[in-house]
Scaffold this active site. Structure first.
Site, PDB file in Angstrom:
ATOM      1  N   ALA A   1     -57.750 -73.932 -11.363  1.00  0.00           N
ATOM      2  CA  ALA A   1     -58.084 -75.152 -10.629  1.00  0.00           C
ATOM      3  C   ALA A   1     -59.512 -75.130 -10.080  1.00  0.00           C
ATOM      4  O   ALA A   1     -60.172 -76.169 -10.005  1.00  0.00           O
ATOM      5  CB  ALA A   1     -57.092 -75.349  -9.496  1.00  0.00           C
TER       6      ALA A   1
ATOM      7  N   THR B   1     -65.301 -68.989 -26.599  1.00  0.00           N
ATOM      8  CA  THR B   1     -64.188 -68.939 -27.557  1.00  0.00           C
ATOM      9  C   THR B   1     -62.895 -69.444 -26.911  1.00  0.00           C
ATOM     10  O   THR B   1     -62.539 -69.026 -25.807  1.00  0.00           O
ATOM     11  CB  THR B   1     -63.995 -67.491 -28.052  1.00  0.00           C
TER      12      THR B   1
ATOM     13  N   CYS C   1     -57.340 -68.522   0.013  1.00  0.00           N
ATOM     14  CA  CYS C   1     -58.716 -68.691  -0.449  1.00  0.00           C
ATOM     15  C   CYS C   1     -59.744 -68.592   0.659  1.00  0.00           C
ATOM     16  O   CYS C   1     -60.923 -68.499   0.394  1.00  0.00           O
ATOM     17  CB  CYS C   1     -58.871 -70.016  -1.160  1.00  0.00           C
TER      18      CYS C   1
ATOM     19  N   GLN D   1     -50.972 -78.222  -6.449  1.00  0.00           N
ATOM     20  CA  GLN D   1     -49.785 -77.909  -5.628  1.00  0.00           C
ATOM     21  C   GLN D   1     -48.691 -78.959  -5.824  1.00  0.00           C
ATOM     22  O   GLN D   1     -47.665 -78.931  -5.123  1.00  0.00           O
ATOM     23  CB  GLN D   1     -50.173 -77.845  -4.137  1.00  0.00           C
TER      24      GLN D   1
HETATM   25  N1  PMP Z   1     -56.816 -76.362  -5.276  1.00  0.00           N
HETATM   26  C1  PMP Z   1     -55.730 -76.140  -4.507  1.00  0.00           C
HETATM   27  C2  PMP Z   1     -55.097 -77.281  -3.782  1.00  0.00           C
HETATM   28  C3  PMP Z   1     -55.195 -74.847  -4.398  1.00  0.00           C
HETATM   29  O1  PMP Z   1     -54.130 -74.629  -3.632  1.00  0.00           O
HETATM   30  C4  PMP Z   1     -55.823 -73.787  -5.099  1.00  0.00           C
HETATM   31  C5  PMP Z   1     -55.294 -72.373  -4.991  1.00  0.00           C
HETATM   32  N2  PMP Z   1     -55.222 -71.897  -3.676  1.00  0.00           N
HETATM   33  C6  PMP Z   1     -56.944 -74.064  -5.883  1.00  0.00           C
HETATM   34  C7  PMP Z   1     -57.409 -75.367  -5.941  1.00  0.00           C
HETATM   35  C8  PMP Z   1     -57.640 -72.992  -6.677  1.00  0.00           C
HETATM   36  O2  PMP Z   1     -56.811 -72.617  -7.736  1.00  0.00           O
HETATM   37  P1  PMP Z   1     -57.176 -71.491  -8.825  1.00  0.00           P
HETATM   38  O3  PMP Z   1     -56.776 -70.199  -8.196  1.00  0.00           O
HETATM   39  O4  PMP Z   1     -56.358 -71.831 -10.015  1.00  0.00           O
HETATM   40  O5  PMP Z   1     -58.630 -71.568  -9.084  1.00  0.00           O
END
Ligand code: PMP
Length: 383
Positions: A75, A243, A330, A185
């Site tokens: 994401a 790739t 994060c 989510q």
């Molecule tokens: N967007 C949202 C709403 C998320 O909850 C997260 C993961 N915490 C991400 C983006 C990032 O996802 P990814 O680990 O797949 O990069």
């Protein structure tokens, strides 16, 4: 798919345990079709055909026509491509962008970069006390030069579910505006499915739905053009050179299939787990404050500890083999407290002591009972 031994894993919004079937698909595909899909020989062409089939299957699962799937690492990459790719491609049409203040950092930081390094004007909408961004809020900040709106479907910290269909209906009246939704989510976790066909750019991530870390996609309307963020051999319609990874794509397709298959049944089941936890929290309103909105998404329950430090409680739960988060994974190591909970109008004390329990259909009522009795004991002991 049972959880491991006596580990109670209630951190499914951070990542989920991979489904063995996804791994099987990954292994089988890797072993049977390893040729480079861009090679012109027969095996390369076969791999390219299989890759195209995974895209068709993903689009049909989301009931989408005139869209294309760009495979990415997750994401974060999808959000960056969607946001910067749109803004930089269409900058001659306008300079104004709209998002919300409680998006994931992969969205917020992309907008900040566009603002600070590229001179875009960004309006950040604050959610209301229910944690929602409404159609009216979006409408009130649209300008003649707006070219992009990016609003998440489900907030990853408090679980609020935004009225994406209302917002996309509104934006239909503004053909110059590209609508991006970070839905990572939301996939497989909603009672009422979003109408994806009104969204221009949709972000999904594999590891939130029992797929692989490092898998994800931006699902885009074909007619939207994006500025590629990495240059190279022009794979993935030139949006993601490098790739192609057929095995990873097949694994993502399998994860999406699994996520969408029993969505309603899973929702009702997770709701029964969440209801139990929420009634415990409500009975003990002297000890806990619920931060998730009243109309709760059962997959993500956020509350604050009122008598003890949230981080201490999270650590004590972890020592008891119960995994939850204090904020989103994060940014939990970088920052104290939850900017999301602060954004919905909570005090510093409440925002600095959050606990996020993110449930999944692989969890059990027995685990919820153990969680409640352990939390009760922890709060009692350190009270
Ligand atoms: N967007 C949202 C709403 C998320 O909850 C997260 C993961 N915490 C991400 C983006 C990032 O996802 P990814 O680990 O797949 O990069």
């Amino acid at each position: 798919m049972k959880q491991t031994n006596n580990l109670i894993y209630f951190d499914n919004a951070s990542t989920t345990r991979v489904n063995p079937r996804v791994l099987e698909v990954y292994n089988q595909t890797h072993l049977s079709s390893f040729a480079n899909p861009s090679s012109i020989h027969k095996e390369g062409q076969r791999a390219f055909y299989l890759l195209s089939r995974t895209k068709e299957d993903i689009l049909s699962l989301f009931k989408l026509k005139d869209y294309e799937v760009v495979y990415l690492s997750g994401a974060t990459e999808a959000n960056n491509l969607a946001i910067k790719g749109t803004a930089l491609r269409y900058k001659n049409r306008g300079n104004h962008l709209i998002t919300s203040t409680y998006e994931h950092p992969s969205v917020l930081e992309a907008f900040k970069q566009l603002e600070n390094e590229f001179g875009f004007e960004v309006t950040y909408i604050s959610p209301n006390h229910e944690g929602l961004i409404t159609k009216e809020m979006v409408e009130s900040v649209i300008k003649n030069n707006t070219i992009l709106v990016s609003i998440m479907a489900v907030n990853n910290e408090i679980g609020s579910i935004n009225p994406i269909d209302d917002i996309s209906n509104l934006l239909e009246k503004y053909p110059k505006i590209v609508f991006h939704v970070d839905a990572c989510q939301a996939i497989g976790k909603l009672e009422k499915e979003i109408n994806y066909s009104k969204i221009d750019l949709l972000t999904i991530s594999g590891h939130k739905i029992h797929g692989l870390v490092g898998s994800g996609a931006l699902i885009k309307k074909k007619k939207i053009d994006l500025l590629p963020l990495n240059s190279g051999g022009g794979q993935e319609y030139n949006y993601r050179s490098g790739t192609e990874d057929l095995a990873n794509a097949s694994a993502l397709l399998e994860a999406v299939k699994i996520a969408l298959k029993d969505q309603k049944k899973n929702y009702m089941y997770v709701k029964s787990l969440a209801d139990c936890l929420i009634s415990y929290l409500n009975v003990h309103s002297d000890l806990f404050e619920l931060n998730s909105p009243e109309k709760i998404n059962p997959y993500i329950i956020n509350f604050s500890t009122l008598t003890k430090k949230g981080s201490v409680v999270v650590e004590a739960l972890s020592n008891a083999n119960i995994m939850v988060s204090s904020t989103s994974a994060c940014h939990s190591s970088k920052e104290k407290g939850s900017y999301v909970v602060k954004e919905i109008g909570k005090s510093d004390k409440v925002s600095n002591n959050t606990v996020r329990v993110s449930l999944d259909y692989t969890n059990t009522m027995e685990e919820v009972d153990i969680f409640i009795s352990t939390l009760d004991k922890i709060i009692g002991e350190i009270r």
